[in-house]
Write an enzyme that holds these catalytic residues in place. Sequence first.
Site, mmCIF file in Angstrom:
data_model
loop_
_atom_site.group_PDB
_atom_site.id
_atom_site.type_symbol
_atom_site.label_atom_id
_atom_site.label_comp_id
_atom_site.label_asym_id
_atom_site.label_seq_id
_atom_site.Cartn_x
_atom_site.Cartn_y
_atom_site.Cartn_z
ATOM 1 N N SER A 125 -105.082 61.760 -20.203
ATOM 2 C CA SER A 125 -106.076 61.583 -19.147
ATOM 3 C C SER A 125 -105.419 61.653 -17.772
ATOM 4 C CB SER A 125 -106.731 60.209 -19.320
ATOM 5 O OG SER A 125 -107.476 59.862 -18.182
ATOM 6 N N TYR A 150 -106.301 50.570 -20.949
ATOM 7 C CA TYR A 150 -106.673 51.884 -21.494
ATOM 8 C C TYR A 150 -105.729 52.958 -20.951
ATOM 9 C CZ TYR A 150 -108.929 56.430 -21.606
ATOM 10 O OH TYR A 150 -109.165 57.776 -21.759
ATOM 11 N N LYS A 154 -102.637 55.569 -22.819
ATOM 12 C CA LYS A 154 -102.455 57.027 -22.689
ATOM 13 C C LYS A 154 -101.045 57.332 -22.209
ATOM 14 C CE LYS A 154 -106.520 58.216 -24.013
ATOM 15 N NZ LYS A 154 -106.629 58.797 -25.356
ATOM 16 N N PHE A 179 -109.379 65.800 -16.882
ATOM 17 C CA PHE A 179 -109.915 65.201 -15.667
ATOM 18 C C PHE A 179 -111.290 64.593 -16.028
ATOM 19 C CE2 PHE A 179 -106.767 65.426 -12.324
ATOM 20 C CZ PHE A 179 -105.723 65.885 -13.112
ATOM 21 N N VAL A 218 -123.854 53.809 -5.823
ATOM 22 C CA VAL A 218 -122.727 54.652 -5.405
ATOM 23 C C VAL A 218 -121.618 53.703 -4.957
ATOM 24 C CG1 VAL A 218 -121.928 56.378 -3.739
ATOM 25 C CG2 VAL A 218 -124.218 56.583 -4.773
ATOM 26 N N ASP A 296 -110.698 51.970 -8.448
ATOM 27 C CA ASP A 296 -111.038 53.363 -8.122
ATOM 28 C C ASP A 296 -110.109 53.919 -7.049
ATOM 29 O OD1 ASP A 296 -113.057 53.727 -9.904
ATOM 30 O OD2 ASP A 296 -114.696 53.724 -8.442
HETATM 31 P P1 NAD Z 1 -115.649 59.057 -27.804
HETATM 32 O O1 NAD Z 1 -115.631 57.583 -27.832
HETATM 33 O O2 NAD Z 1 -116.955 59.738 -27.734
HETATM 34 O O3 NAD Z 1 -114.850 59.628 -29.085
HETATM 35 C C1 NAD Z 1 -113.755 58.945 -29.660
HETATM 36 C C2 NAD Z 1 -114.034 58.836 -31.154
HETATM 37 O O4 NAD Z 1 -112.948 58.151 -31.778
HETATM 38 C C3 NAD Z 1 -115.301 58.044 -31.462
HETATM 39 O O5 NAD Z 1 -116.141 58.828 -32.314
HETATM 40 C C4 NAD Z 1 -114.798 56.787 -32.179
HETATM 41 O O6 NAD Z 1 -115.698 56.360 -33.167
HETATM 42 C C5 NAD Z 1 -113.476 57.276 -32.756
HETATM 43 N N1 NAD Z 1 -112.473 56.230 -32.987
HETATM 44 C C6 NAD Z 1 -112.061 55.258 -32.132
HETATM 45 N N2 NAD Z 1 -111.105 54.509 -32.700
HETATM 46 C C7 NAD Z 1 -110.901 55.016 -33.953
HETATM 47 C C8 NAD Z 1 -110.048 54.670 -35.036
HETATM 48 N N3 NAD Z 1 -109.209 53.628 -34.954
HETATM 49 N N4 NAD Z 1 -110.110 55.409 -36.161
HETATM 50 C C9 NAD Z 1 -110.953 56.452 -36.271
HETATM 51 N N5 NAD Z 1 -111.799 56.819 -35.276
HETATM 52 C C10 NAD Z 1 -111.756 56.109 -34.143
HETATM 53 O O7 NAD Z 1 -114.711 59.513 -26.603
HETATM 54 P P2 NAD Z 1 -114.514 60.955 -25.968
HETATM 55 O O8 NAD Z 1 -115.097 60.917 -24.605
HETATM 56 O O9 NAD Z 1 -114.939 62.003 -26.914
HETATM 57 O O10 NAD Z 1 -112.933 60.943 -25.803
HETATM 58 C C11 NAD Z 1 -112.073 61.537 -26.773
HETATM 59 C C12 NAD Z 1 -110.633 61.246 -26.384
HETATM 60 O O11 NAD Z 1 -110.390 61.773 -25.083
HETATM 61 C C13 NAD Z 1 -110.304 59.753 -26.311
HETATM 62 O O12 NAD Z 1 -108.981 59.562 -26.779
HETATM 63 C C14 NAD Z 1 -110.387 59.457 -24.824
HETATM 64 O O13 NAD Z 1 -109.592 58.362 -24.467
HETATM 65 C C15 NAD Z 1 -109.878 60.744 -24.237
HETATM 66 N N6 NAD Z 1 -110.354 60.976 -22.859
HETATM 67 C C16 NAD Z 1 -111.684 60.919 -22.600
HETATM 68 C C17 NAD Z 1 -112.152 61.108 -21.299
HETATM 69 C C18 NAD Z 1 -113.612 61.001 -20.981
HETATM 70 O O14 NAD Z 1 -113.953 60.803 -19.820
HETATM 71 N N7 NAD Z 1 -114.532 61.156 -21.925
HETATM 72 C C19 NAD Z 1 -111.232 61.377 -20.263
HETATM 73 C C20 NAD Z 1 -109.868 61.455 -20.570
HETATM 74 C C21 NAD Z 1 -109.433 61.254 -21.890
HETATM 75 C C1 UD1 Z 2 -112.980 56.809 -15.070
HETATM 76 C C2 UD1 Z 2 -111.905 55.838 -15.509
HETATM 77 C C3 UD1 Z 2 -110.659 56.604 -15.904
HETATM 78 C C4 UD1 Z 2 -110.985 57.682 -16.930
HETATM 79 C C5 UD1 Z 2 -112.034 58.601 -16.315
HETATM 80 C C6 UD1 Z 2 -112.419 59.748 -17.199
HETATM 81 C C7 UD1 Z 2 -112.364 53.791 -14.215
HETATM 82 C C8 UD1 Z 2 -111.853 52.870 -13.152
HETATM 83 N N1 UD1 Z 2 -111.617 54.881 -14.439
HETATM 84 O O1 UD1 Z 2 -112.516 57.442 -13.942
HETATM 85 O O2 UD1 Z 2 -109.699 55.727 -16.429
HETATM 86 O O3 UD1 Z 2 -109.827 58.410 -17.272
HETATM 87 O O4 UD1 Z 2 -113.199 57.806 -16.045
HETATM 88 O O5 UD1 Z 2 -113.493 59.432 -17.993
HETATM 89 O O6 UD1 Z 2 -113.369 53.543 -14.850
HETATM 90 N N2 UD1 Z 2 -119.322 56.185 -9.617
HETATM 91 C C9 UD1 Z 2 -120.371 55.663 -8.906
HETATM 92 N N3 UD1 Z 2 -121.363 55.004 -9.575
HETATM 93 C C10 UD1 Z 2 -121.338 54.850 -10.945
HETATM 94 C C11 UD1 Z 2 -120.259 55.393 -11.667
HETATM 95 C C12 UD1 Z 2 -119.256 56.039 -10.980
HETATM 96 O O7 UD1 Z 2 -120.422 55.790 -7.682
HETATM 97 O O8 UD1 Z 2 -122.265 54.234 -11.496
HETATM 98 C C13 UD1 Z 2 -118.267 56.920 -8.902
HETATM 99 C C14 UD1 Z 2 -116.884 56.334 -9.032
HETATM 100 O O9 UD1 Z 2 -116.648 55.374 -8.038
HETATM 101 C C15 UD1 Z 2 -116.007 57.589 -8.890
HETATM 102 C C16 UD1 Z 2 -116.882 58.692 -9.503
HETATM 103 O O10 UD1 Z 2 -118.218 58.215 -9.467
HETATM 104 O O11 UD1 Z 2 -115.794 57.891 -7.541
HETATM 105 C C17 UD1 Z 2 -116.511 59.026 -10.944
HETATM 106 O O12 UD1 Z 2 -116.505 57.830 -11.695
HETATM 107 P P1 UD1 Z 2 -116.291 57.830 -13.283
HETATM 108 O O13 UD1 Z 2 -117.230 58.800 -13.913
HETATM 109 O O14 UD1 Z 2 -116.355 56.411 -13.746
HETATM 110 O O15 UD1 Z 2 -114.823 58.420 -13.476
HETATM 111 P P2 UD1 Z 2 -113.426 57.953 -12.807
HETATM 112 O O16 UD1 Z 2 -113.609 56.831 -11.890
HETATM 113 O O17 UD1 Z 2 -112.774 59.170 -12.276
#
Ligand code: NAD
Ligand code: UD1
Length: 340
Positions: A125, A150, A154, A179, A218, A296
């Site tokens: 991430s 969290y 990572k 991202f 916001v 943030d």
């Molecule tokens: P998600 O929660 O939708 O998917 C993760 C899946 O992993 C879920 O289906 C959950 O049930 C499963 N899981 C969790 N712990 C487990 C375990 N111990 N054994 C088996 N399954 C397990 O999340 P996502 O948004 O699809 O994210 C996928 C990956 O990408 C995660 O590792 C997350 O941290 C990473 N990531 C996500 C974002 C984001 O914003 N969505 C950003 C950066 C990184």
């Molecule tokens: C969040 C996580 C980050 C994760 C990333 C990707 C936090 C502090 N960080 O980051 O660890 O890797 O998601 O999923 O949670 N915002 C609002 N109102 C809302 C929600 C968000 O104004 O209700 C703003 C936030 O202040 C930020 C932007 O929207 O400026 C994006 O927020 P968000 O979607 O939560 O992502 P990140 O903050 O980038």
Amino acid sequence: MNILVTGGAGFIGSHTLIELYNAGHTAVVVDNLANSNPAVLQRVAEIIGVKEIPFYKTDIRDREGLERIFSTHRFDACIHFAGLKAVGESVEKPWEYYENNIGGTLTLVEVMRKHGCKNIIFSSSATIYGDPAEIPITENCPKGQCTNPYGWTKSMLEQVLMDIQKADGEWNVVLLRYFNPVGAHPSGRIGENPNGIPNNLMPYITQVAVGKRKELGVFGNDYPTPDGTGVRDYIHVVDLAAAHVAAMRAIERRCGVGIYNIGTGHGYSVLDMVNAFVRVNHVDIPYSIKPRRAGDIATCYCDPAKALSELGWQAHCTIDDMVRDSWNWQRQNPDGYPEE
Ligand code: NAD
Ligand code: UD1
């Protein structure tokens, strides 16, 4: 290739399954359904046009369970999405996050090694950069101080996987630093389905649009950005999914360690996203300005040039595609997936 997809029932995993099959790969999903619904896999199968996706409801911390799966299937590689991802919850429950994300990954890679599967793509991430030392963020930007457990999971797991590769050159490890993933499959059949009140911006916006929340808060309009609201690198989940197919090609070329930023390289503010959503979807999004959210940062977007030059991957979807597809999913599935 036959690929083990951990967390394949989740948001990013489910979209990646489609891109993998479209590229000629096959997959087996392991997910404990802690944050997902099995209905998603049936929908993925329908989109791909197969009867079903092989699925095991197994926790990656369950060594015997993983052993049984590896004894039944031969895997060329693993794409490792499984993990807990709620930032706020990780502050409340650090033990659970370290145990699930780090403990689970250690068990997974041990079973992989035992069965001679030494290729892994890991979901990292942008959060590992902390408050980034430079914008746009390149992969050479130093890792920073994470503001929550969290993020540390990572950052630590990147190190664990690199050390494993260093000790045994048969491993290929690709770290994809996502991202801000948004959007949904254009069919509207699968998408992001957060539990409870969404933490992230896009699902909050779509839940306001569908009438489940009154208004968007916001978080701060006094950042040093063009309109004062936070700037992020939002990336369409279908583009993000395609990056895993490109990373799989790097593994086939035996890349050793590869680290890539996966974003568009464009920064959009909170109000840019709200305004694009309203313009494209013709739905009103009431909002009010709230105090800044703890932890943030003002601005976060990447330089994705390395992924283009080394993986041949780049994002194609626009901000309009992102807001249209996010809304298409939420509109068709106001309550997410049906409960079993
Ligand atoms: P998600 O929660 O939708 O998917 C993760 C899946 O992993 C879920 O289906 C959950 O049930 C499963 N899981 C969790 N712990 C487990 C375990 N111990 N054994 C088996 N399954 C397990 O999340 P996502 O948004 O699809 O994210 C996928 C990956 O990408 C995660 O590792 C997350 O941290 C990473 N990531 C996500 C974002 C984001 O914003 N969505 C950003 C950066 C990184
Ligand atoms: C969040 C996580 C980050 C994760 C990333 C990707 C936090 C502090 N960080 O980051 O660890 O890797 O998601 O999923 O949670 N915002 C609002 N109102 C809302 C929600 C968000 O104004 O209700 C703003 C936030 O202040 C930020 C932007 O929207 O400026 C994006 O927020 P968000 O979607 O939560 O992502 P990140 O903050 O980038």
